[in-house]
Write a protein that holds these residues in place. Structure first.
Motif, PDB file in Angstrom:
ATOM      1  N   GLU A   1     -54.783  59.416  -5.209  1.00 52.39           N
ATOM      2  CA  GLU A   1     -53.434  59.623  -5.113  1.00 52.39           C
ATOM      3  C   GLU A   1     -52.828  60.469  -4.098  1.00 52.39           C
TER       4      GLU A   1
ATOM      5  N   LEU B   1     -48.171  48.218 -14.667  1.00 51.80           N
ATOM      6  CA  LEU B   1     -48.312  48.518 -16.122  1.00 51.80           C
ATOM      7  C   LEU B   1     -46.981  48.593 -17.142  1.00 51.80           C
TER       8      LEU B   1
ATOM      9  N   ALA C   1     -51.596  56.320 -15.756  1.00 59.84           N
ATOM     10  CA  ALA C   1     -52.646  56.664 -14.746  1.00 59.84           C
ATOM     11  C   ALA C   1     -53.387  55.253 -14.631  1.00 59.84           C
ATOM     12  N   SER C   2     -53.686  54.850 -13.405  1.00 59.93           N
ATOM     13  CA  SER C   2     -54.687  53.832 -13.062  1.00 59.93           C
ATOM     14  C   SER C   2     -56.081  54.301 -13.581  1.00 59.93           C
ATOM     15  N   PRO C   3     -56.889  53.142 -13.386  1.00 53.96           N
ATOM     16  CA  PRO C   3     -58.416  53.310 -13.836  1.00 53.96           C
ATOM     17  C   PRO C   3     -58.848  54.360 -12.555  1.00 53.96           C
TER      18      PRO C   3
ATOM     19  N   ARG D   1     -50.440  50.743  -6.974  1.00 52.84           N
ATOM     20  CA  ARG D   1     -49.750  49.580  -7.318  1.00 52.84           C
ATOM     21  C   ARG D   1     -49.972  49.464  -8.775  1.00 52.84           C
ATOM     22  N   LYS D   2     -51.153  49.874  -9.304  1.00 53.37           N
ATOM     23  CA  LYS D   2     -51.501  49.596 -10.603  1.00 53.37           C
ATOM     24  C   LYS D   2     -50.522  50.296 -11.850  1.00 53.37           C
ATOM     25  N   PRO D   3     -50.174  51.618 -11.519  1.00 55.90           N
ATOM     26  CA  PRO D   3     -49.422  52.251 -12.635  1.00 55.90           C
ATOM     27  C   PRO D   3     -48.068  51.507 -12.782  1.00 55.90           C
TER      28      PRO D   3
ATOM     29  N   HIS E   1     -54.141  50.213  -3.998  1.00 57.30           N
ATOM     30  CA  HIS E   1     -54.277  49.401  -5.100  1.00 57.30           C
ATOM     31  C   HIS E   1     -53.866  50.654  -6.177  1.00 57.30           C
ATOM     32  N   SER E   2     -54.596  51.818  -6.035  1.00 58.29           N
ATOM     33  CA  SER E   2     -54.200  52.698  -7.090  1.00 58.29           C
ATOM     34  C   SER E   2     -52.780  53.060  -7.245  1.00 58.29           C
TER      35      SER E   2
END
Length: 404
Positions: free
Chosen positions: A124, A11, A52-54, A6-8, A3-4
């Protein structure tokens, strides 16, 4: 992790959407000021965070916290261990000049122990520097192969464990070790069950060697090289006497063994007599071949004996004439003769007060839960004695005691 990453990416289209009105020249001016300001703020935050992701932001926060706490600890610990080093140098200087070492020559506070957060895991992928390939630890099969390849020699293995124990007992007693010293150190080093070819890590059900430590007193390859260099003349003398008393095919085999022993001793003596130089040889096939001698029923007992006897003789040369207890001898065996004798010669009242950290390097201490838990000299000697008492009841220890 999935998930980390894919999130950036998710956005980025949002950012493009927010920018889109600006691309149409003037349309953005038609937006209400509040909406326009909110978009600008969101864009500012997005680019400030580098997309950056949360999860990554949380990692960075935890990393900063870890670095702050760990940095403060390292600064405190560094000062402590520098003091340990300076005190040790002072004690050594006093001894060289014949002065009495007192309680003031030791650090009497215990070292700081890190109890802060662990270093967080980066969600990451990170580029890590290439680590040098770890060399495999040689086991018995490797030692035998090296001896055969380099010296065309195969150690004479005992017909039984009792045969090796009896050979060890005879030589140890004749050399000046006591039954108590030999049996109790064996009990501590091997748990009271070890065979003559037991290797660290491959015992009590273990499957992987963790070092080259082998036999009753757990000699490393470097120990074998060093003993051949320093005590080789004694090994040659003892084996020569046995050759002279033997005849027939057995004598031929012993003569070949004696020839090989002389070559190994010469090789071990070919470098300066320092641990570092002997260690270099010990890390090669040449050192493995020498280490194979711990398996030989004639040479092995001599190597095991002199691993302890050198400490006994060292103590005598320094003026310590009282017989060493097995626990005291083990301290010298574990920490080295000079450091071990520092503990041995300490009066009991000082042993009760002096922290074990005075006899370790920082890395060794922090990896040694026994020294941390039993954190004075008196406590460390006591727990060593307790473990010897317990392990001396095991079958191998009883068998070795009977061999004496």
């Amino acid at each position: 992790m999935h998930h980390s990453i894919r999130k950036p990416l998710a956005l980025v289209p949002l950012a493009l959407i927010l920018l889109a009105p600006v691309a149409h020249g003037g349309e953005a001016d038609a937006l209400p000021p509040a909406v326009r300001d909110a978009k600008a703020q969101l864009l500012s935050q997005f680019f400030a965070q580098g997309g950056a992701s949360p999860a990554v932001l949380e990692y960075r926060r935890k990393l900063a916290e870890y670095q702050r706490i760990r940095g403060a600890f390292d600064e405190e610990a560094g000062a402590y261990w520098s003091q340990i080093s300076e005190k040790r140098k002072g004690r050594n200087a006093k001894r060289r000049s014949g002065q009495q070492v007192t309680l003031d020559d030791y650090v009497l506070e215990h070292p700081p122990l890190y109890n802060g957060p662990k270093r967080p895991v980066n969600p990451e992928p990170e580029q890590t520097p290439d680590r040098p390939e770890r060399k495999p630890i040689p086991v018995v099969a490797d030692l035998l192969r090296a001896a055969q390849d380099l010296y065309q020699f195969t150690p004479q293995r005992p017909s039984s464990e009792v045969e090796f124990k009896r050979a060890y007992a005879r030589y140890a007693l004749a050399s000046g070790l006591t039954r108590e010293q030999a049996v109790r150190v064996y009990s501590f080093e091997t748990g009271g069950t070890g065979s003559y070819d037991v290797q660290a890590g491959i015992e009590h059900g273990g499957k992987r060697a963790i070092s080259t430590a082998m036999g009753y007193n757990q000699l490393l390859t470097t120990n074998s090289v060093e003993l051949l260099a320093e005590q080789g003349h004694e090994f040659i003398r003892a084996l020569s006497e046995k050759v002279a008393k033997t005849s027939g095919p057995a004598r031929q085999a012993l003569e070949h063994k004696l020839t090989v022993l002389k070559k190994m001793v010469a090789q071990a003596k070919s470098v300066p007599d320092t641990w570092s130089e002997h260690e270099k040889i010990g890390n090669t096939a040449q050192g493995w071949a020498m280490h194979a001698m711990v398996l030989d029923v004639d040479i092995g007992p001599m190597l095991q004996t002199h691993k302890l006897l050198t400490s006994v003789l060292f103590a005598r040369t320094k003026g310590y004439t009282r017989p060493l207890t097995a626990a005291e001898l083990e301290m010298m065996n574990l920490t080295g003769d000079g450091t071990g004798l520092d503990m041995v010669t300490m009066p009991q009242a000082m042993r009760e007060q002096v922290p074990t950290s005075n006899f370790f390097q920082r890395g060794g201490y922090e990896r040694n839960p026994v020294a941390i838990r039993h954190n004075t000299v008196a406590k460390l000697l006591a727990v060593t004695d307790t473990r010897m008492d317990s392990n001396s009841n095991n079958a191998g220890a009883r068998e070795l005691a009977a061999a004496f």
